[in-house]
Design a protein around this motif. Structure first.
Motif, short mmCIF file in Angstrom:
data_model
loop_
_atom_site.label_atom_id
_atom_site.label_comp_id
_atom_site.label_asym_id
_atom_site.label_seq_id
_atom_site.Cartn_x
_atom_site.Cartn_y
_atom_site.Cartn_z
N THR A 30 0.82 -1.21 0.00
CA THR A 30 0.00 0.00 0.00
C THR A 30 0.85 1.26 0.00
OG1 THR A 30 -0.13 0.21 2.42
CG2 THR A 30 -1.72 -1.26 1.35
N GLU A 31 2.16 1.09 -0.06
CA GLU A 31 3.15 2.17 -0.03
C GLU A 31 3.16 2.90 1.31
OE1 GLU A 31 3.16 4.55 -3.57
OE2 GLU A 31 3.46 2.80 -4.84
N ARG A 32 2.80 2.17 2.34
CA ARG A 32 2.93 2.70 3.70
C ARG A 32 4.38 2.52 4.14
NH1 ARG A 32 -0.86 1.25 8.96
NH2 ARG A 32 -0.19 3.03 10.23
N ARG A 33 4.96 3.55 4.71
CA ARG A 33 6.37 3.53 5.08
C ARG A 33 6.56 2.87 6.45
NH1 ARG A 33 8.55 9.51 4.05
NH2 ARG A 33 10.34 8.58 5.10
N MET A 34 7.67 2.14 6.58
CA MET A 34 7.94 1.41 7.82
C MET A 34 9.43 1.10 7.89
SD MET A 34 6.26 -2.19 6.59
CE MET A 34 6.82 -2.96 5.05
N MET A 35 9.88 0.56 9.00
CA MET A 35 11.24 0.06 9.20
C MET A 35 12.32 1.05 8.76
SD MET A 35 11.22 -2.98 10.58
CE MET A 35 12.76 -3.76 10.06
N PRO A 36 12.33 2.26 9.29
CA PRO A 36 13.40 3.19 8.89
C PRO A 36 14.75 2.74 9.42
CG PRO A 36 12.20 4.08 10.76
CD PRO A 36 11.46 2.83 10.35
N TYR A 37 15.76 2.81 8.56
CA TYR A 37 17.13 2.52 8.97
C TYR A 37 17.90 3.83 8.95
CZ TYR A 37 21.70 0.16 9.29
OH TYR A 37 22.97 -0.26 9.69
N PHE A 38 18.05 4.42 10.13
CA PHE A 38 18.84 5.63 10.27
C PHE A 38 20.27 5.20 10.59
CE2 PHE A 38 14.53 7.27 11.29
CZ PHE A 38 14.46 8.22 10.28
N ASN A 72 25.65 -4.84 4.62
CA ASN A 72 25.81 -3.73 3.69
C ASN A 72 25.07 -2.51 4.19
OD1 ASN A 72 26.20 -2.05 1.53
ND2 ASN A 72 24.84 -3.14 0.14
N MET A 73 25.73 -1.73 5.03
CA MET A 73 25.09 -0.55 5.62
C MET A 73 24.96 0.59 4.61
SD MET A 73 28.10 1.24 7.83
CE MET A 73 27.41 2.84 7.49
N ILE A 74 25.66 0.55 3.49
CA ILE A 74 25.50 1.59 2.46
C ILE A 74 24.19 1.36 1.71
CG2 ILE A 74 26.37 2.43 0.25
CD1 ILE A 74 29.15 2.28 1.31
N SER A 75 24.05 0.23 1.09
CA SER A 75 22.82 -0.22 0.46
C SER A 75 22.12 0.91 -0.30
CB SER A 75 21.91 -0.85 1.51
OG SER A 75 20.86 -1.56 0.90
N ALA A 114 19.17 11.25 6.05
CA ALA A 114 17.79 11.51 5.61
C ALA A 114 17.30 10.29 4.84
CB ALA A 114 17.72 12.76 4.74
N ILE A 115 16.01 10.01 4.94
CA ILE A 115 15.41 8.89 4.19
C ILE A 115 15.29 9.32 2.73
CG2 ILE A 115 13.40 7.42 3.89
CD1 ILE A 115 14.75 6.74 6.45
N LEU A 116 16.15 8.78 1.88
CA LEU A 116 16.15 9.14 0.46
C LEU A 116 15.84 7.94 -0.43
CD1 LEU A 116 19.23 11.54 0.26
CD2 LEU A 116 16.85 12.05 0.86
N TYR A 117 15.33 6.87 0.19
CA TYR A 117 15.03 5.68 -0.60
C TYR A 117 13.95 4.87 0.11
CZ TYR A 117 16.15 1.78 -3.80
OH TYR A 117 16.12 0.81 -4.78
N HIS A 118 12.96 4.43 -0.66
CA HIS A 118 11.91 3.56 -0.13
C HIS A 118 12.05 2.18 -0.77
CE1 HIS A 118 10.34 7.21 1.48
NE2 HIS A 118 9.82 7.65 0.35
N TRP A 119 12.40 1.21 0.05
CA TRP A 119 12.68 -0.15 -0.41
C TRP A 119 11.40 -0.96 -0.30
CZ3 TRP A 119 16.43 -3.84 2.67
CH2 TRP A 119 16.67 -4.99 1.91
#
Length: 649
Positions: free
Chosen positions: A231-239, A252-255, A301-306
């Motif tokens: 549903t394109e709901r955002r979750m699990m942020p990796y800061f 792979n912390m760069i990913s 900053a969150i610049l990618y949605h996986w």
């Protein structure tokens, strides 16, 4: 569970709305066959009542759905809504900032595609086209997808936007070969890696361009990331942390989002076939080896949605063992390129991540373990017995610094311990000064490696010192810290995070011994800003180079943090390892800061740290400005984040 937690279909199992729709259809059909007076009656009398009833039911269901969504809102949903959702004003400011940028480098996004569901591929392409930063090109390679829709979508997208390049491989080569084919299409100075089913926030490339304007020498840039569901709901942020040479050995912390200078990526050899599933991990390690740490930059900053869990398994999800084996080979080759002798294997607790085992040099260098004490014979006996008889490291000396002990039990213990040729008792007189005590002992130490150890430390695993020494001998490493546990098994020290409580505190206090923690941070070795002096190992030459512990300004508190920050300032790394485990009966001998004199002295030490290290304390490079520095919730979300958005500067 309240009704607000159910879907509308669950609220109305008989399908009331469907019944309304069927009734409406019946009335329409009936009306076609009725004489004009009856039609008028239906329209004027029954019609308004019916439409009102239907509207009220729709509003009721809508309000229940809204209440359901609010009830289910996570803390991250709230964080995204408050701090990571662009407004029209934000977009206006970003566009204005882009216009002011002195350099607008072309960024090539490479995207291998294979059998991508149409709606996913279109959404991914749309997210690129929606970028506020305009100077990009999207290079997509269809890896010989059997279904024709992939090529059709790419051809259509290319016609709509000339910045989209694409080609189709004659044969399926898998992701490494397809990525290399996409790289051949790229003409930008920098290359961003993107999967065919993921999304870029509209400010992603803008933030990359800002970083390159601030530091044009950058070779590798990476950002934080999160995941999205179907549903394109955002979750699990990796800061993430800033560049972390130890943590990247585990995963792979760069990913995502990873951006590489194209010439560097090409010089490193692009993507290697045989590393499918971990090909970007292998690339990040080889590119990191081909540049220097000061040219690797992290954007907090969150610049990618996986995209995850949408019904189609990715290559890595379908071939997890193959991907894990490729990751092990990538890390092993990285260590060899850096002349590190080590073995790699799946981590015992996190089998899809990696454990690196190094060994101390042969012959093993002498380690001088310094233990200050004032009486407390029982604690000291426990500590000394663990060091002398439950530690398998073959070359150590134990320097016990006696600070005016008077207990007969302590004197008898001293006499007993000195029967071991590895033990020396040093005398220190005067007011308690932890820094001066240890500095004096270092001057008397015979070892090339120093270990600061509290007298309330107890050994758990016999190879704890071998683990710490194997890291401390690395030429670019300064201080090494251990995993310290309270006697009940909860975590006492997992490295030090700056800024907490005004100066610093420990990571993950109170976490269970085997709990994973935030993205493995309780179980994975990592670079950190500082480690506690309760169990700290460092080369004597490094200790002396930075001037040792600060006797004048920090006699009791924060001297270990100050030491570690001086080590960082000299260009060394500080490392925390969870594979050296010991118990710590914290402050069992010195006691609490519970007198007016102690409190006044503590305030002076706090003020010294804040004056001396203000900029460093404000931003811990091995934490993240989007995470809280409240003591009670380490790795919790910061409300608000401490990072200022670049378009607001």
């Amino acid at each position: 569970m309240s009704n607000a937690d159910h879907d509308a279909t669950e609220l109305y199992p008989d399908g009331v709305l469907s019944r309304f729709q069927r009734t409406e259809d019946f009335i329409k059909r009936l009306g076609r066959d009725l004489p004009a007076p009856a039609k008028l009656f239906l329209k004027s009398a029954i019609g308004p009542w019916y439409r009102l009833a239907k509207l009220q039911l729709q509003r009721l269901i809508s309000s229940m759905t809204t209440r359901r969504d609010i009830a289910r809102e996570t803390l991250y949903d709230r964080w995204v809504r408050e701090f990571d959702t662009l407004t029209d004003k934000d977009r206006q400011l970003i566009r204005a900032h882009i216009n002011r940028l002195g350099d607008k480098p072309l960024i090539s996004i490479i995207m291998p595609a294979y059998e991508t569901p149409a709606w996913l591929l279109e959404r991914s392409i749309d997210s690129v086209r929606a970028q506020l930063y305009p100077n990009w090109e999207l290079c997509v390679v269809d890896d010989a997808s059997p279904s024709p829709h992939v090529a059709e979508i790419l051809a259509c997208a290319s016609k709509k936007d000339p910045r989209i390049k694409w080609t189709r491989r004659a044969t399926n080569g898998h992701i490494s070969a397809a990525s290399n084919s996409a790289l051949e299409l790229a003409s930008g100075e920098f290359v961003a890696l993107m999967d065919h089913d993921d999304l870029l926030p509209e400010h992603s490339l803008y933030q990359v361009a800002v970083s390159l304007n601030e530091n044009p020498s950058l070779d590798i840039i990476y950002s934080d990331e999160d995941q999205i569901d179907q549903t394109e709901r955002r979750m699990m942020p990796y800061f993430k942390t800033d560049w972390n040479p130890e943590l990247i050995l585990a995963h792979n912390m760069i990913s995502h989002l990873g951006i590489y200078r194209r010439t560097l990526l090409e010089r490193a050899g692009g993507f290697r076939e045989g590393f499918e599933g971990s090909q970007d991990y292998d690339v990040s390690l080889r590119c990191a080896d081909a540049t220097t740490p000061d040219r690797i930059h992290h954007i907090p900053a969150i610049l990618y949605h996986w995209r995850r869990k949408y019904g189609v398994a990715s290559f890595s999800e379908s071939n997890i063992e193959q991907c894990s084996e490729a990751a092990l080979r990538a890390v092993s080759e990285h260590l060899k390129r850096n002349n590190e002798v080590a073995t790699v294997a799946p981590d015992t607790n996190l089998p899809h991540w990696i454990r690196v085992r190094r060994s101390p040099p042969q012959p093993a260098p002498l380690v001088s373990l310094i233990v200050p004490t004032r009486d407390q014979a029982k604690l000291l006996a426990m500590c000394a017995e663990g060091i002398l008889h439950r530690t398998d490291y073959p070359a150590l000396e134990l320097l016990i610094v006696d600070h005016e002990s008077i207990s007969p039990d302590t004197q008898r213990l001293f006499a007993e311990l000195q029967r071991d040729s590895r033990v020396r008792i040093l005398r220190f007189e005067g007011p308690f000064n932890y820094s001066a005590i240890n500095n004096m002992a270092v001057r008397s130490a015979h070892g090339s490696i120093i270990g600061l150890v509290n007298n309330d430390i107890d050994v758990i695993n016999p190879d704890w010192l071998s683990e710490m020494v194997s890291i401390a001998v690395l030429r670019n490493v300064g201080a090494v810290g251990a995993k310290l546990l309270y006697p009940d098994g909860r975590l006492q020290h997992g490295g030090v995070v700056l800024g907490v409580g005004g100066v610093a505190n420990h990571f993950n206090v109170g976490l269970g011994r085997d709990e994973v923690g935030y993205f493995g941070r309780n179980l994975l070795a990592s670079d950190v800003s500082a480690v506690t002096g309760a169990c700290l190992v460092v080369r004597k030459s490094v200790f002396e180079e930075v001037g040792g512990l600060n006797e004048e300004d920090l006699p009791v508190a924060f001297n270990d943090v100050d030491l570690c920050l001086k080590i960082l300032a000299k260009g060394y790394r500080n490392v925390w390892t969870p594979h050296a485990e010991l118990y710590h009966h914290e402050s069992a001998s010195r006691g609490a800061e519970d007198t007016s004199a102690k409190k006044a002295r503590f305030r002076r030490e706090v003020h010294y740290m804040q004056r001396t290290w203000s900029a460093t304390l404000a931003h811990d490079r091995f934490y993240n400005d989007n995470l809280t520095i409240a003591m009670a919730t380490p790795f919790g979300l910061a409300f608000p984040p401490r990072r200022r958005k670049p378009w607001m500067n």
